[in-house]
Design a protein around this motif. Structure first.
Motif, PDB file in Angstrom:
ATOM      1  N   ARG B 151       0.792  -1.226   0.000  1.00  0.00           N
ATOM      2  CA  ARG B 151       0.000   0.000   0.000  1.00  0.00           C
ATOM      3  C   ARG B 151       0.820   1.270   0.000  1.00  0.00           C
ATOM      4  NH1 ARG B 151      -4.546  -1.359   4.299  1.00  0.00           N
ATOM      5  NH2 ARG B 151      -5.259   0.715   3.715  1.00  0.00           N
ATOM      6  N   CYS B 152       2.143   1.162   0.152  1.00  0.00           N
ATOM      7  CA  CYS B 152       3.012   2.333  -0.013  1.00  0.00           C
ATOM      8  C   CYS B 152       3.567   2.252  -1.427  1.00  0.00           C
ATOM      9  CB  CYS B 152       4.142   2.315   1.011  1.00  0.00           C
ATOM     10  SG  CYS B 152       5.502   3.423   0.610  1.00  0.00           S
ATOM     11  N   ALA B 153       3.444   3.339  -2.165  1.00  0.00           N
ATOM     12  CA  ALA B 153       3.858   3.349  -3.569  1.00  0.00           C
ATOM     13  C   ALA B 153       5.353   3.117  -3.732  1.00  0.00           C
ATOM     14  CB  ALA B 153       3.452   4.666  -4.221  1.00  0.00           C
ATOM     15  N   LYS B 154       6.112   3.249  -2.635  1.00  0.00           N
ATOM     16  CA  LYS B 154       7.557   3.033  -2.717  1.00  0.00           C
ATOM     17  C   LYS B 154       7.998   1.820  -1.906  1.00  0.00           C
ATOM     18  CE  LYS B 154       8.347   7.978  -3.334  1.00  0.00           C
ATOM     19  NZ  LYS B 154       8.906   9.198  -2.723  1.00  0.00           N
ATOM     20  N   LEU B 156       8.167   1.286   1.122  1.00  0.00           N
ATOM     21  CA  LEU B 156       9.100   1.650   2.192  1.00  0.00           C
ATOM     22  C   LEU B 156       8.811   0.835   3.437  1.00  0.00           C
ATOM     23  CD1 LEU B 156       9.007   5.524   1.745  1.00  0.00           C
ATOM     24  CD2 LEU B 156      10.618   3.890   0.764  1.00  0.00           C
ATOM     25  N   PRO B 160       7.603   6.717   6.497  1.00  0.00           N
ATOM     26  CA  PRO B 160       7.088   7.421   5.331  1.00  0.00           C
ATOM     27  C   PRO B 160       8.149   8.248   4.615  1.00  0.00           C
ATOM     28  CG  PRO B 160       6.448   8.571   7.325  1.00  0.00           C
ATOM     29  CD  PRO B 160       7.090   7.298   7.761  1.00  0.00           C
ATOM     30  N   CYS B 161       7.968   8.442   3.331  1.00  0.00           N
ATOM     31  CA  CYS B 161       8.863   9.309   2.567  1.00  0.00           C
ATOM     32  C   CYS B 161       8.502  10.762   2.837  1.00  0.00           C
ATOM     33  CB  CYS B 161       8.763   8.993   1.078  1.00  0.00           C
ATOM     34  SG  CYS B 161       7.289   9.640   0.265  1.00  0.00           S
ATOM     35  N   GLY B 163       7.113  12.810   1.009  1.00  0.00           N
ATOM     36  CA  GLY B 163       6.009  13.332   0.197  1.00  0.00           C
ATOM     37  C   GLY B 163       4.644  13.152   0.830  1.00  0.00           C
ATOM     38  N   SER B 164       4.632  12.541   2.019  1.00  0.00           N
ATOM     39  CA  SER B 164       3.352  12.276   2.687  1.00  0.00           C
ATOM     40  C   SER B 164       2.796  13.568   3.264  1.00  0.00           C
ATOM     41  CB  SER B 164       3.588  11.265   3.809  1.00  0.00           C
ATOM     42  OG  SER B 164       2.423  11.103   4.577  1.00  0.00           O
ATOM     43  N   HIS B 168      -2.236  11.907   2.723  1.00  0.00           N
ATOM     44  CA  HIS B 168      -2.269  11.453   1.331  1.00  0.00           C
ATOM     45  C   HIS B 168      -0.882  11.071   0.841  1.00  0.00           C
ATOM     46  CE1 HIS B 168      -6.299  12.828   1.276  1.00  0.00           C
ATOM     47  NE2 HIS B 168      -5.967  14.094   1.418  1.00  0.00           N
ATOM     48  N   CYS B 169      -0.869  10.175  -0.115  1.00  0.00           N
ATOM     49  CA  CYS B 169       0.383   9.761  -0.731  1.00  0.00           C
ATOM     50  C   CYS B 169       0.806  10.796  -1.763  1.00  0.00           C
ATOM     51  CB  CYS B 169       0.191   8.413  -1.417  1.00  0.00           C
ATOM     52  SG  CYS B 169       1.609   7.904  -2.404  1.00  0.00           S
ATOM     53  N   GLU B 170       2.115  10.927  -1.957  1.00  0.00           N
ATOM     54  CA  GLU B 170       2.604  11.913  -2.932  1.00  0.00           C
ATOM     55  C   GLU B 170       2.170  11.563  -4.350  1.00  0.00           C
ATOM     56  OE1 GLU B 170       6.989  11.892  -2.783  1.00  0.00           O
ATOM     57  OE2 GLU B 170       6.962  10.815  -4.673  1.00  0.00           O
ATOM     58  N   CYS B 177      -1.865   7.638   2.287  1.00  0.00           N
ATOM     59  CA  CYS B 177      -0.475   7.263   2.560  1.00  0.00           C
ATOM     60  C   CYS B 177      -0.510   6.089   3.525  1.00  0.00           C
ATOM     61  CB  CYS B 177       0.290   8.437   3.175  1.00  0.00           C
ATOM     62  SG  CYS B 177       1.900   7.938   3.836  1.00  0.00           S
ATOM     63  N   ALA B 178       0.021   4.966   3.086  1.00  0.00           N
ATOM     64  CA  ALA B 178      -0.006   3.765   3.918  1.00  0.00           C
ATOM     65  C   ALA B 178       0.698   4.025   5.243  1.00  0.00           C
ATOM     66  CB  ALA B 178       0.670   2.612   3.189  1.00  0.00           C
ATOM     67  N   TRP B 179       1.766   4.796   5.179  1.00  0.00           N
ATOM     68  CA  TRP B 179       2.523   5.057   6.394  1.00  0.00           C
ATOM     69  C   TRP B 179       1.777   5.934   7.365  1.00  0.00           C
ATOM     70  CZ3 TRP B 179       5.956   2.767   9.047  1.00  0.00           C
ATOM     71  CH2 TRP B 179       6.683   1.757   8.427  1.00  0.00           C
TER      72      TRP B 179
HETATM   73  S1  SF4 Z   1       3.528   9.245   0.600  1.00  0.00           S
HETATM   74 FE1  SF4 Z   1       3.287   7.491   1.984  1.00  0.00          FE
HETATM   75  S2  SF4 Z   1       2.408   5.858   0.725  1.00  0.00           S
HETATM   76 FE2  SF4 Z   1       3.161   7.416  -0.671  1.00  0.00          FE
HETATM   77  S3  SF4 Z   1       5.203   6.751  -1.212  1.00  0.00           S
HETATM   78 FE3  SF4 Z   1       5.452   8.128   0.504  1.00  0.00          FE
HETATM   79  S4  SF4 Z   1       5.370   6.859   2.339  1.00  0.00           S
HETATM   80 FE4  SF4 Z   1       4.637   5.619   0.635  1.00  0.00          FE
END
Ligand code: SF4
Lengths: 307, 222, 144
Positions: B151-154, B156, B160-161, B163-164, B168-170, B177-179
């Motif tokens: 569920r995290c686009a990266k 991870l 979280p990256c 961009g969260s 919401h996810c970036e 955002c899964a994280w």
């Molecule tokens: S915003 Fe959240 S779900 Fe999206 S890539 Fe970053 S950590 Fe993963």
């Protein structure tokens, strides 16, 4: 921070100096001259130059190659490396290759998602995350081993950087994540561009309370805004960016030919404010496609000459 | 369940173009639940294809059938007669069903009418969400029951990256955002300490990375 | 092809709008051939029924449902509306033109409105021409 110096950036930071780094985006093409020109503009006014790795997922000349061009010019690069495009085999191999070319600093990133780039149809890799990459480089350096535990013949001894974004959510977790990056092996941190000083200060305070500023060098990111359009773009379109309304208003308030000048002024004020914050050990000046302004900003900020 | 989506009619038309007698074979399990390949979808697709062929003046005969599960030989067998009456089978099952059919009927062309998209859940009526990527090494216990690999686009695994934002996810404001979800959940569970621990690189050897996997249960073999 | 043939319209309606004793067929107009199909609730108009109506040769299909908020089964008419929208998109996809299918809300027993809506469907059918799938088979085009 324990290991012996490998480069200038590390020397400046470890001797308690205030470091200055800048950014150089490689060209969308194979012309090394473009890299050299950017290098020429930055040479002497910064301690090291970050070279981005297919930033915003747009295909460009490789970070390693562009770094190598800078090395031959006597400029110290910080090689950015994202885990988006390479698996652990390629990452480790490239780290060793980079070090063999005289590249001594690395910034470990996960990387912008490819949806925004020039190849949204690409398969992303993300075999390991940026935290794992930090630890991998550290293990190579400290233990002389690759991820499989193999004893390397000549270990890369990189000065290890990681990114932090005090403006992303969830806010409370951001400091915890910083701690984790430090534990994983980060020597220095370069942050997302600071426009919201209040939030940055709050984050620094939390980091300090956790004793993290003692363990890592934090370089605050700054980016001069060239136009109102750029300010708005960053405010609305760039993930994880926090540009307060007031700053945009301020840019809008000046006559058009003076806007860039106002952007530089804001940048200088930000740098001055950042230098007052305990635990900030330098700035990372990202003048995107505006490299010729770097020297002026560094000079007017009173940060020249570089050691 | 396995979630799929019927292919666009234009693509299906192209796939079945060489044939005049086609069996549309539905599957009464997962793809039925997500409205891609159950009995009803078979009927509507058959009707649409007949209409389109008539409009274009093409001859086509379509037979319709739906079996309980196209991924099991026991049910597949029920379609044997219909298969023998037609030149090709347009399967509305998931990719596993299509392949199971192809394995069973070695001389009949088995064509996919569905794009199999993910393993997920019915979050609410009409909304299906991807939840699992079958990586073969489940770590949901650490993440409060929310899978960052899926569920995290990266993918991870250590937080979280950058961009969260606002949950919401970036990648898109339509994606949670899964994280963010993991952190909220672990906070509620009082298990935030899970996230202080450095997690070493994931072992992808248990995943599709090592090639197609097999599950062997000796006790059920004869 | 013999033009000026009457348009064929299939009308699905809920019995709560027009029950058995109601005068719905009376709205039939001279300019069209109407085919009424009554359902216990408009929500029972499954996708495939709509498709089959076109297969049977309808030039346009009308679904008459109760006024919003007035469905005896609470949301039957809303379901019907969504289904109709889905099938309209499918008709567009197969080149049949989604405008051939329409849904209207009608108050119980309001034959005047029903007549107006059916008239509307007839003029849409007239404008779009005969059902292309049916037209082909009627004129018996040589198969390729
Ligand atoms: S915003 Fe959240 S779900 Fe999206 S890539 Fe970053 S950590 Fe993963």
């Amino acid at each position: 921070m324990k290991i012996e110096s490998t480069g200038k950036l590390q020397r400046v930071l470890n001797s308690g100096g205030f470091a200055v780094t800048a950014e150089c985006g490689p060209p969308r093409g194979a012309d090394a001259e473009i890299v050299r020109k950017k290098g020429e503009l930055l040479k002497g006014c910064v301690d090291a130059v970050n070279v981005t790795d297919n930033q915003t997922a747009i295909v460009r000349m490789s970070s390693i190659a562009a770094c190598a061009h800078l090395v031959t010019m006597g400029i110290e690069p910080v090689m950015q490396m994202v885990t988006r495009d390479r698996n652990r085999i390629a990452l480790q191999s490239d780290i060793m290759g980079a070090y063999s070319l005289g590249i001594t600093n690395i910034l470990c990133l996960s990387g912008d998602h490819q949806t925004f780039g020039s190849q949204p149809d690409a398969l992303n890799v993300f075999d390991i995350d940026s935290m794992n990459l930090v630890r991998t480089v550290q293990t190579m350096r400290e233990q002389g081993q690759d991820m499989s535990g193999f004893e390397l013949k000549g270990a890369p001894r990189m000065f290890i950087g990681a990114a932090a974004n005090p403006f992303a959510d969830p806010f409370e977790y951001r400091v915890m994540r910083l701690a984790k990056k430090i534990d994983a092996g980060a020597d220095f941190i370069q942050t997302q561009c600071v426009y919201n000083l209040a939030r940055f200060k709050a984050w620094m305070k939390m980091a300090q309370d956790e004793g993290l500023t003692e363990k890592v060098h934090i370089l605050a990111g700054v980016t001069p805004m060239k136009s109102v359009g750029m300010a708005k773009y960053m405010a609305t379109r760039v993930a994880g960016m926090d540009v307060p309304e007031g700053l945009i208003k301020r840019m809008e308030g000046v006559a058009k030919p003076k806007v860039a000048e106002e952007g530089i002024k804001i940048c200088l004020e930000t740098i001055a404010a950042l230098r007052e914050i305990q635990g900030v050990h330098g700035i990372h000046l990202m003048a995107i496609e505006w490299e010729d302004v770097v020297e002026r900003i560094v000079s007017e900020a009173g940060l020249l000459p570089r050691p | 369940m396995i979630v799929g989506e019927q292919k666009p009619i234009s693509e299906i038309k192209q796939i079945i173009a060489p044939y005049q007698k086609v069996l549309i074979l539905g599957c009464g399990t997962c793809v039925k639940t997500c409205f891609a390949g159950g009995e009803d979808e078979v009927a509507v697709l058959a009707s649409a294809l007949r209409l389109v062929c008539k409009t274009e003046g093409k001859r086509i005969e379509i037979e319709e059938q739906t079996v309980e599960r196209q991924c099991e030989d026991e049910f597949i067998q029920e379609s044997a007669q219909a298969v023998s009456r037609n030149q090709a089978i347009l399967s509305l099952a998931c990719g596993a069903g299509v392949q199971a059919m192809a394995r069973r009927f070695t001389t009949a062309p088995v064509l996919p009418g569905v794009n199999t998209t993910f393993m997920g859940v019915l979050e609410k009526p009409g909304l299906f969400t991807e939840e699992c990527s079958g990586c073969g090494d489940c770590k949901l216990a650490v993440f409060g029951g929310i899978c960052p690999f899926t569920r995290c686009a990266k993918k991870l695994l250590n937080g979280p990256c950058g961009g969260s934002q606002n949950g919401h996810c970036e990648v898109s404001s339509d994606i949670d955002c899964a994280w963010h979800l993991i952190i909220e959940r672990l906070k509620a569970l009082g298990q935030m300490d899970n996230l202080r621990v450095y997690l070493p690189p994931k072992n992808w050897a248990a995943s599709l990375s090592s090639g197609p996997r097999k599950l062997i249960r000796e006790d059920h073999m004869l | 092809m013999s033009q000026k043939s009457q348009s064929k319209i299939t009308v699905f309606h809920c019995i709560n709008v027009f029950g058995d004793g109601d005068a719905l067929p009376a709205v039939a107009s001279a300019s069209g051939e109407l085919n009424f199909i009554k359902l216990p609730c408009s929500s029972m108009v499954k996708d495939v029924f709509l498709m089959r109506a076109f297969e049977a040769g309808a030039d346009a299909v009308v679904v008459l449902v109760c006024a919003e908020g007035a469905c005896r089964y609470v949301e039957g008419n809303l379901r019907a509306k969504k289904r109709v929208a889905w099938i309209k998109a499918l008709l567009d996809e197969i080149g049949m033109d989604g405008r051939r299918l329409a849904l209207f809300n009608v108050a119980a027993g309001d034959a005047r409105s029903a007549k107006r809506f059916i008239q509307e469907a007839l003029s849409v059918a007239a404008a779009l021409g005969p059902n292309p799938a049916a037209a082909r088979s009627r004129s018996d085009v040589a198969l390729v």
